[in-house]
Design a protein around this motif. Sequence first.
Motif, PDB file in Angstrom:
ATOM      1  N   UNK A  99      -0.602 -15.954 -42.258  1.00 38.70           N
ATOM      2  CA  UNK A  99       0.820 -15.787 -41.977  1.00 38.70           C
ATOM      3  C   UNK A  99       1.302 -14.354 -42.112  1.00 38.70           C
ATOM      4  N   UNK A 100       1.352 -13.858 -43.332  1.00 38.27           N
ATOM      5  CA  UNK A 100       1.836 -12.502 -43.596  1.00 38.27           C
ATOM      6  C   UNK A 100       0.834 -11.746 -44.474  1.00 38.27           C
ATOM      7  N   UNK A 101      -0.265 -11.285 -43.877  1.00 38.30           N
ATOM      8  CA  UNK A 101      -1.300 -10.610 -44.682  1.00 38.30           C
ATOM      9  C   UNK A 101      -0.825  -9.304 -45.309  1.00 38.30           C
ATOM     10  N   UNK A 102       0.241  -8.695 -44.752  1.00 34.13           N
ATOM     11  CA  UNK A 102       0.738  -7.429 -45.311  1.00 34.13           C
ATOM     12  C   UNK A 102       1.354  -7.624 -46.694  1.00 34.13           C
ATOM     13  N   UNK A 103       1.629  -8.871 -47.087  1.00 35.26           N
ATOM     14  CA  UNK A 103       2.109  -9.117 -48.443  1.00 35.26           C
ATOM     15  C   UNK A 103       1.016  -8.886 -49.483  1.00 35.26           C
TER      16      UNK A 103
END
Length: 299
Positions: A99-103
């Motif tokens: 989903x949001x790997x940058x987290x």
Amino acid sequence: MSASAATGVFVLSLTAIPVTYLFNCLAAGGSSWAIVAVGLLVLVFIALLARVLVKRKPPKDPLFYVYAVFAFTSVVNLIIGLEQDGIIDGFMTHYLREGEPYLNTAYGHVICYWDGSVHYLMYLLMVAAIAWEQSYRTIGLYWLGSIIMSIIVFMPGNIVGKYGTKVCPAFFLSVPYICLPIWAGFRIYNQPSVTHDTPVKVVQEVQKKGLLRRPIDLMLAAYLILATGFCIFRGMAQFSHIGASLHARTPYIYRVPEEAKQFFLILNIMYGILPQLLAYRCVNKPEFFMKTKQEEKME
């Protein structure tokens, strides 16, 4: 409304714990668009549950539902931060990967903790204020500045940073964090400000003093000038900046050197604390900013 509505929002936000665990189990192997669809459905469902909580006596302020949903997502972000630190496991593993790997970055890690603690507390306070039909203009403006500054740094950083080529459809789940705070900002700003029953003579005496005769204001004014220049070259979001600069997820070459840590902490903590002191001074001693009223004529 009653205090039970605010308590209900608190309990509703805690449902993020079983929801995220169930979501992680069921979403394994699902596509990115499926994650977006399920995420949106969950947010809509939370908003509907918040509406059910206050069905008998709905709030006059529609932002009640916004804060209820955001309180839920704050608990989700806290879960993300705890999972990244290895304290818990199996709640957001699939979402962080697909989903949001940058987290998974140091900044994303720290901002999750900020949203899951400071913002969460402010959501509960604002919900309580709405339930008790009290003004929350001051804390609302504080929250607005905090979340807008987070988004301004967070979203462009995700696009141009390490994971810029891996921006997934789940990135669009951040859109409500742009649109809703802007709408909320107009409503909060238009709320009546706190009135101060300060005598006219006191206001006039305070406003007659020059800046040199007000050492605290002089210090804060000098700080604003320096902070403006500092901000142009370095940016904002102090909590996340300090945390990310020292975090183990940050590559070693970008971390603050050991010999410079003390200077770094002193400088950045002061840079973060002084705006709070400035806000406190403006809210609690507003005489200098008040408009003088004509004294009533003596009969």
